[in-house]
Design an enzyme around this catalytic site. Structure first.
Site, mmCIF file in Angstrom:
data_model
loop_
_atom_site.group_PDB
_atom_site.id
_atom_site.type_symbol
_atom_site.label_atom_id
_atom_site.label_comp_id
_atom_site.label_asym_id
_atom_site.label_seq_id
_atom_site.Cartn_x
_atom_site.Cartn_y
_atom_site.Cartn_z
ATOM 1 N N HIS A 33 30.857 -19.483 62.331
ATOM 2 C CA HIS A 33 31.369 -18.738 61.868
ATOM 3 C C HIS A 33 31.610 -17.332 62.963
ATOM 4 O O HIS A 33 30.387 -17.165 62.904
ATOM 5 C CB HIS A 33 31.919 -17.963 60.386
ATOM 6 N N LYS A 60 31.622 -27.253 61.511
ATOM 7 C CA LYS A 60 32.881 -27.032 61.014
ATOM 8 C C LYS A 60 32.767 -25.411 61.668
ATOM 9 O O LYS A 60 32.128 -25.114 61.703
ATOM 10 C CB LYS A 60 32.985 -26.137 59.850
#
Length: 146
Positions: A33, A60
Protein backbone atom coordinates in the site's frame (compact mmCIF):
# COMPACT_ATOMS: atom_id res chain seq x y z
CA UNK A 1 -9.60 -18.30 5.68
CA UNK A 2 -7.21 -15.67 4.37
CA UNK A 3 -4.42 -13.52 5.80
CA UNK A 4 -3.08 -10.26 4.38
CA UNK A 5 0.51 -9.25 5.10
CA UNK A 6 2.26 -6.07 3.97
CA UNK A 7 5.10 -6.84 1.56
CA UNK A 8 7.42 -4.24 3.07
CA UNK A 9 7.29 -5.83 6.50
CA UNK A 10 10.47 -7.59 7.60
CA UNK A 11 10.91 -10.23 4.84
CA UNK A 12 11.72 -12.90 7.40
CA UNK A 13 8.35 -12.26 9.01
CA UNK A 14 6.63 -12.28 5.61
CA UNK A 15 8.19 -15.66 4.84
CA UNK A 16 7.22 -17.02 8.27
CA UNK A 17 3.61 -15.84 7.96
CA UNK A 18 3.29 -17.37 4.50
CA UNK A 19 4.77 -20.69 5.62
CA UNK A 20 2.64 -20.86 8.78
CA UNK A 21 -0.54 -19.88 6.95
CA UNK A 22 0.05 -22.41 4.19
CA UNK A 23 0.78 -25.14 6.75
CA UNK A 24 -2.71 -24.51 8.15
CA UNK A 25 -4.42 -24.33 4.74
CA UNK A 26 -4.88 -20.56 4.96
CA UNK A 27 -4.49 -18.42 1.85
CA UNK A 28 -2.17 -15.41 1.89
CA UNK A 29 -2.52 -12.01 0.26
CA UNK A 30 0.83 -10.24 0.13
CA UNK A 31 0.07 -6.58 -0.34
CA UNK A 32 1.75 -3.26 -0.84
CA UNK A 33 0.00 0.00 0.00
CA UNK A 34 1.17 3.51 -0.80
CA UNK A 35 -1.26 6.19 0.38
CA UNK A 36 0.82 9.02 -1.12
CA UNK A 37 1.74 8.22 -4.73
CA UNK A 38 1.89 5.70 -7.57
CA UNK A 39 5.21 4.41 -8.90
CA UNK A 40 5.85 4.06 -12.67
CA UNK A 41 4.27 1.11 -14.51
CA UNK A 42 7.52 -0.83 -14.98
CA UNK A 43 8.14 -0.65 -11.23
CA UNK A 44 4.58 -1.80 -10.53
CA UNK A 45 5.15 -4.86 -12.74
CA UNK A 46 8.48 -5.57 -11.02
CA UNK A 47 6.92 -5.15 -7.59
CA UNK A 48 4.11 -7.55 -8.48
CA UNK A 49 6.70 -10.08 -9.67
CA UNK A 50 8.57 -9.73 -6.37
CA UNK A 51 5.36 -10.16 -4.39
CA UNK A 52 4.41 -13.22 -6.45
CA UNK A 53 7.90 -14.67 -5.85
CA UNK A 54 7.20 -14.74 -2.08
CA UNK A 55 4.68 -17.53 -2.66
CA UNK A 56 1.64 -15.32 -2.15
CA UNK A 57 -1.67 -16.84 -3.17
CA UNK A 58 -2.88 -13.37 -4.17
CA UNK A 59 -0.70 -10.33 -4.92
CA UNK A 60 -2.12 -6.89 -4.11
CA UNK A 61 -0.90 -3.37 -4.85
CA UNK A 62 -2.92 -0.32 -3.82
CA UNK A 63 -1.53 3.12 -4.59
CA UNK A 64 -2.71 6.72 -4.55
CA UNK A 65 -2.68 8.34 -8.00
CA UNK A 66 -1.77 11.99 -8.35
CA UNK A 67 -3.04 12.09 -11.95
CA UNK A 68 -5.18 9.97 -14.24
CA UNK A 69 -2.22 8.54 -16.16
CA UNK A 70 -1.11 6.76 -12.97
CA UNK A 71 -4.46 4.95 -12.83
CA UNK A 72 -3.83 3.81 -16.40
CA UNK A 73 -0.34 2.65 -15.36
CA UNK A 74 -1.86 0.48 -12.65
CA UNK A 75 -4.30 -1.12 -15.09
CA UNK A 76 -1.62 -1.60 -17.76
CA UNK A 77 0.70 -3.27 -15.24
CA UNK A 78 -2.00 -5.80 -14.34
CA UNK A 79 -2.80 -6.40 -18.02
CA UNK A 80 0.88 -6.89 -18.84
CA UNK A 81 1.19 -9.51 -16.11
CA UNK A 82 -1.98 -11.24 -17.25
CA UNK A 83 -0.80 -11.26 -20.88
CA UNK A 84 2.60 -12.69 -19.86
CA UNK A 85 0.94 -15.78 -18.39
CA UNK A 86 0.91 -14.88 -14.71
CA UNK A 87 -1.25 -17.38 -12.80
CA UNK A 88 -1.27 -15.63 -9.41
CA UNK A 89 -4.50 -13.69 -8.83
CA UNK A 90 -3.94 -9.94 -8.65
CA UNK A 91 -5.63 -7.13 -6.78
CA UNK A 92 -4.90 -3.74 -8.33
CA UNK A 93 -6.39 -0.69 -6.67
CA UNK A 94 -5.85 2.96 -7.43
CA UNK A 95 -7.18 4.75 -4.39
CA UNK A 96 -9.02 8.03 -4.13
CA UNK A 97 -11.57 9.56 -6.44
CA UNK A 98 -9.29 9.21 -9.47
CA UNK A 99 -8.98 5.47 -8.95
CA UNK A 100 -12.63 4.47 -8.54
CA UNK A 101 -12.65 2.89 -12.00
CA UNK A 102 -10.09 0.30 -10.85
CA UNK A 103 -12.69 -0.87 -8.33
CA UNK A 104 -15.48 -1.13 -10.92
CA UNK A 105 -13.80 -2.18 -14.18
CA UNK A 106 -10.79 -4.01 -12.79
CA UNK A 107 -11.77 -7.48 -13.95
CA UNK A 108 -11.34 -6.32 -17.55
CA UNK A 109 -7.58 -6.06 -17.06
CA UNK A 110 -6.92 -8.91 -14.64
CA UNK A 111 -8.11 -7.68 -11.26
CA UNK A 112 -9.39 -10.63 -9.19
CA UNK A 113 -11.05 -8.84 -6.28
CA UNK A 114 -12.47 -5.42 -5.64
CA UNK A 115 -13.18 -3.71 -2.35
CA UNK A 116 -16.30 -1.86 -1.28
CA UNK A 117 -17.62 -0.67 2.03
CA UNK A 118 -20.67 -1.74 3.98
CA UNK A 119 -20.31 1.36 6.15
CA UNK A 120 -17.27 3.51 6.79
CA UNK A 121 -14.64 3.26 4.02
CA UNK A 122 -11.29 1.76 5.07
CA UNK A 123 -9.42 3.41 2.18
CA UNK A 124 -9.81 6.55 0.07
CA UNK A 125 -12.10 6.07 -2.93
CA UNK A 126 -13.87 3.02 -1.59
CA UNK A 127 -17.49 2.99 -2.73
CA UNK A 128 -20.48 1.31 -1.12
CA UNK A 129 -21.31 -2.33 -1.79
CA UNK A 130 -24.59 -1.24 -3.39
CA UNK A 131 -22.85 1.20 -5.74
CA UNK A 132 -20.24 -1.38 -6.71
CA UNK A 133 -22.86 -4.07 -7.29
CA UNK A 134 -24.93 -1.68 -9.43
CA UNK A 135 -21.94 -0.63 -11.55
CA UNK A 136 -20.73 -4.22 -12.01
CA UNK A 137 -24.22 -5.32 -13.06
CA UNK A 138 -24.35 -2.55 -15.65
CA UNK A 139 -20.86 -3.37 -16.96
CA UNK A 140 -21.67 -7.08 -17.20
CA UNK A 141 -24.84 -6.33 -19.15
CA UNK A 142 -22.87 -4.14 -21.58
CA UNK A 143 -20.22 -6.82 -22.03
CA UNK A 144 -22.86 -9.49 -22.58
CA UNK A 145 -24.50 -7.23 -25.19
CA UNK A 146 -27.78 -6.94 -23.34
Amino acid sequence: DIVDIEYFSDMEIVDEVIAEAHSKGVYVIVSNHDFKTTIPMEQIVDRFKSIIFTGADIAKIAMMPEEGSQVVDMMQAAKELQDSGNQTPLIVISMGELGVETRTTGEMYGNTISFATAGIPSAPGQISVDALRSQLTMIHHIIAGK
